[in-house]
Design a protein around this motif. Structure first.
Motif, PDB file in Angstrom:
ATOM      1  N   GLN A 127       0.798  -1.227   0.000  1.00  0.00           N
ATOM      2  CA  GLN A 127       0.000   0.000   0.000  1.00  0.00           C
ATOM      3  C   GLN A 127       0.832   1.279   0.000  1.00  0.00           C
ATOM      4  N   ARG A 128       1.812   1.373   0.911  1.00  0.00           N
ATOM      5  CA  ARG A 128       2.441   2.686   1.121  1.00  0.00           C
ATOM      6  C   ARG A 128       3.076   3.269  -0.131  1.00  0.00           C
ATOM      7  N   TRP A 129       3.658   2.422  -1.023  1.00  0.00           N
ATOM      8  CA  TRP A 129       4.375   2.956  -2.178  1.00  0.00           C
ATOM      9  C   TRP A 129       3.435   3.701  -3.114  1.00  0.00           C
ATOM     10  N   ASN A 130       2.158   3.328  -3.097  1.00  0.00           N
ATOM     11  CA  ASN A 130       1.190   4.073  -3.910  1.00  0.00           C
ATOM     12  C   ASN A 130       1.061   5.495  -3.375  1.00  0.00           C
TER      13      ASN A 130
ATOM     14  N   TYR B 241      15.478   6.879  -2.057  1.00  0.00           N
ATOM     15  CA  TYR B 241      14.255   7.211  -1.328  1.00  0.00           C
ATOM     16  C   TYR B 241      13.869   6.057  -0.408  1.00  0.00           C
ATOM     17  N   ASP B 242      13.804   6.282   0.839  1.00  0.00           N
ATOM     18  CA  ASP B 242      13.403   5.351   1.887  1.00  0.00           C
ATOM     19  C   ASP B 242      14.415   4.204   2.081  1.00  0.00           C
ATOM     20  N   ARG B 243      14.893   3.607   0.991  1.00  0.00           N
ATOM     21  CA  ARG B 243      15.840   2.491   1.100  1.00  0.00           C
ATOM     22  C   ARG B 243      17.190   2.914   0.538  1.00  0.00           C
ATOM     23  N   LEU B 244      18.265   2.705   1.280  1.00  0.00           N
ATOM     24  CA  LEU B 244      19.588   3.132   0.826  1.00  0.00           C
ATOM     25  C   LEU B 244      20.040   2.324  -0.385  1.00  0.00           C
TER      26      LEU B 244
ATOM     27  N   ASP C 101      17.191  -8.162   0.554  1.00  0.00           N
ATOM     28  CA  ASP C 101      17.795  -7.251  -0.423  1.00  0.00           C
ATOM     29  C   ASP C 101      17.506  -5.786  -0.080  1.00  0.00           C
ATOM     30  N   ASP C 102      16.835  -5.555   1.053  1.00  0.00           N
ATOM     31  CA  ASP C 102      16.456  -4.203   1.483  1.00  0.00           C
ATOM     32  C   ASP C 102      17.288  -3.822   2.713  1.00  0.00           C
ATOM     33  N   ASN C 103      18.156  -2.824   2.542  1.00  0.00           N
ATOM     34  CA  ASN C 103      19.033  -2.420   3.648  1.00  0.00           C
ATOM     35  C   ASN C 103      18.253  -2.058   4.911  1.00  0.00           C
TER      36      ASN C 103
ATOM     37  N   GLN D  70       4.503  -1.937  10.832  1.00  0.00           N
ATOM     38  CA  GLN D  70       5.054  -0.679  10.323  1.00  0.00           C
ATOM     39  C   GLN D  70       4.330  -0.286   9.034  1.00  0.00           C
ATOM     40  N   ASP D  71       4.073   0.991   8.872  1.00  0.00           N
ATOM     41  CA  ASP D  71       3.448   1.601   7.702  1.00  0.00           C
ATOM     42  C   ASP D  71       1.978   1.988   7.911  1.00  0.00           C
ATOM     43  N   CYS D  72       1.346   1.486   8.976  1.00  0.00           N
ATOM     44  CA  CYS D  72      -0.070   1.808   9.200  1.00  0.00           C
ATOM     45  C   CYS D  72      -0.928   1.613   7.954  1.00  0.00           C
TER      46      CYS D  72
ATOM     47  N   PHE E  29       4.303   4.482  12.418  1.00  0.00           N
ATOM     48  CA  PHE E  29       3.751   5.381  11.392  1.00  0.00           C
ATOM     49  C   PHE E  29       4.863   6.232  10.797  1.00  0.00           C
ATOM     50  N   LYS E  30       4.984   6.186   9.496  1.00  0.00           N
ATOM     51  CA  LYS E  30       5.953   7.010   8.750  1.00  0.00           C
ATOM     52  C   LYS E  30       5.125   7.765   7.716  1.00  0.00           C
ATOM     53  N   ASP E  31       4.883   9.038   7.982  1.00  0.00           N
ATOM     54  CA  ASP E  31       4.004   9.831   7.124  1.00  0.00           C
ATOM     55  C   ASP E  31       4.632   9.999   5.741  1.00  0.00           C
TER      56      ASP E  31
HETATM   57  C1  GAL Z   1      10.796  -0.932   3.700  1.00  0.00           C
HETATM   58  C2  GAL Z   1      10.068   0.280   4.153  1.00  0.00           C
HETATM   59  C3  GAL Z   1       8.965  -0.136   5.040  1.00  0.00           C
HETATM   60  C4  GAL Z   1       8.087  -1.153   4.387  1.00  0.00           C
HETATM   61  C5  GAL Z   1       8.847  -2.197   3.646  1.00  0.00           C
HETATM   62  C6  GAL Z   1       7.969  -2.959   2.692  1.00  0.00           C
HETATM   63  O1  GAL Z   1      11.885  -0.568   2.976  1.00  0.00           O
HETATM   64  O2  GAL Z   1      10.926   1.154   4.827  1.00  0.00           O
HETATM   65  O3  GAL Z   1       8.225   1.012   5.386  1.00  0.00           O
HETATM   66  O4  GAL Z   1       7.207  -0.517   3.556  1.00  0.00           O
HETATM   67  O5  GAL Z   1       9.892  -1.657   2.914  1.00  0.00           O
HETATM   68  O6  GAL Z   1       7.541  -2.179   1.668  1.00  0.00           O
END
Ligand code: GAL
Length: 384
Positions: A68-71, A142-145, A194-196, A294-296, A314-316
């Motif tokens: 959801q959040r990426w949308n 953005y968000d992920r290094l 694969d996500d830092n 995480q992400d609400c 929550f990360k707005d």
């Molecule tokens: C992370 C992000 C989280 C969560 C997760 C899955 O990189 O920081 O908020 O969304 O990905 O998408």
């Protein structure tokens, strides 16, 4: 003689008054003029800005629409960049690294002036970013290094280690661990390898939880504690559910109760909840364990209202998008790029100058304030 003197005096007085009047008027007009100029200058600047931003193409790539959040991130960024006069090429890659590489290649060829990238695999972008540098294009992680490359210029995210600390602290308080309570049975879930961010979330949470595992107040019945064993590739709910199904079958048959599950985000938490639902958790004699997230996401906020999930960090996404837009704007206009951390985020090749936003948590007690009053969601969206 007296009359002439008097007359001269009066005339002199009148001339002075006239002079003072005019100069005051002059001062006032000068001030007004200055103000107008200023506003004009501002307007000119704005126009100049508009013209500078007008139509400049910015490339934005997001990992997937299925989380959801990426949308929301994509929509917020596109809206805010367009409001500043930029043209936006927004792409989603359905968690397929090759698709994302292709999208970035296209954005470079299309002449994007800057790239904002929420990477799928942070270590897969070195080659395409070196092409961006060859074209004089700067990129923002953005968000992920973005890892293992010299060619990423800036990073913006929430304080990822703190996200984990919020989850670990929630468990500590919910179970009264600091007061010596326990033992409680816990299972651990981690994010995509694969996500830092996944490592930072896990390390943040374990910085609070590990001492209680060492003291025996928390017991990992399955014994699964190392990151790769508990990781969830692509953050998939069904993968988290399948693993929890196996853990329950193997370790929680009979009377052994599961008291807490450390979940790194909402998509994994929703998978864990589904597995627990299937074996009757939530009944009087089998209460839901403490479950973090995480992400609400809407589904998870509803699960919190239902008493199934305990909290979600929550990360707005409006805040994070706004920071990325500020960075893009500074890059395009040659201004100062906002950063507030120049030491933490080492991507294996260099320290990437970063701007970290502050995460908070929501639960059934405060979600209205955090999510509805702030306008993130409407009341309707959080009503079943
Ligand atoms: C992370 C992000 C989280 C969560 C997760 C899955 O990189 O920081 O908020 O969304 O990905 O998408």
């Amino acid at each position: 003689m007296k009359k002439i003197l008097l007359l001269t005096l009066v005339v002199a007085l009148m001339v002075t008054m006239l002079f003072i009047g005019t100069s005051c008027k002059e001062d006032k007009t000068t001030a007004e003029a200055e103000e107008v100029t200023e506003t004009a200058e501002e307007a000119e600047e704005e126009v100049a800005e508009e013209t500078t931003a007008a139509g400049e193409l910015i490339g934005v790539t997001m990992p997937t629409k299925s989380l959801q959040r990426w949308n929301q991130d994509g929509d917020n960024m596109k809206k805010q960049l367009e409001a500043k006069g930029y043209t936006v090429d927004l792409q989603y890659a359905e968690n397929d690294v090759n698709v994302q590489l292709g999208q970035l290649e296209n954005q470079i060829t299309m002449g994007c002036k800057a790239l904002v990238i929420a990477s799928i695999d942070g270590s897969a972008l070195s080659e395409v970013l070196s092409k961006a540098v060859d074209e004089g294009i700067q990129s923002i992680a953005y968000d992920r290094l973005i890892m293992e490359t010299e060619d990423v210029d800036y990073y913006t995210s929430f304080d990822n280690f703190k996200v984990g600390v919020l989850q670990g602290t929630y468990i500590e308080e919910a179970l009264g661990l600091a007061d010596g309570d326990g033992p409680y049975n816990i299972e651990l879930v981690a994010g995509s390898p694969d996500d830092n961010n996944a490592t930072l979330f896990f390390n943040g949470a374990m910085s609070i939880v590990q001492p209680y595992i060492d003291s025996g107040q928390l017991v990992v019945v399955s014994g699964q504690t190392d990151f790769l064993t508990i990781a969830t590739p692509a953050w998939k709910s069904e993968t988290a559910q399948a693993r929890m199904d196996n853990l329950i079958t193997a370790n929680y048959a009979g009377d052994t109760e599961l008291d807490v599950v450390l979940c790194p985000n909402d998509s994994t938490a929703i998978g864990v909840i589904a597995a627990l639902d299937n074996v009757g958790y939530g009944s009087a004699d089998k209460p839901y364990p403490v479950i973090t997230g995480q992400d609400c996401d809407i589904a998870n906020v509803l699960a919190m209202i239902d008493g199934k999930q305990s909290m979600s960090v929550f990360k707005d996404t409006r805040t994070l998008a706004a920071k990325a837009v500020e960075m893009v704007d500074a890059i395009i206009k040659g201004g100062e790029v906002p950063v507030n951390d120049t030491s933490t985020y080492d991507n294996g090749v260099k320290i990437v100058p970063s701007f970290l936003c502050v995460p908070v948590f929501a639960n059934a007690d405060n979600y209205k304030e955090i999510l509805i009053d702030s306008g993130y969601y409407t009341e309707d969206q959080l009503t079943k």
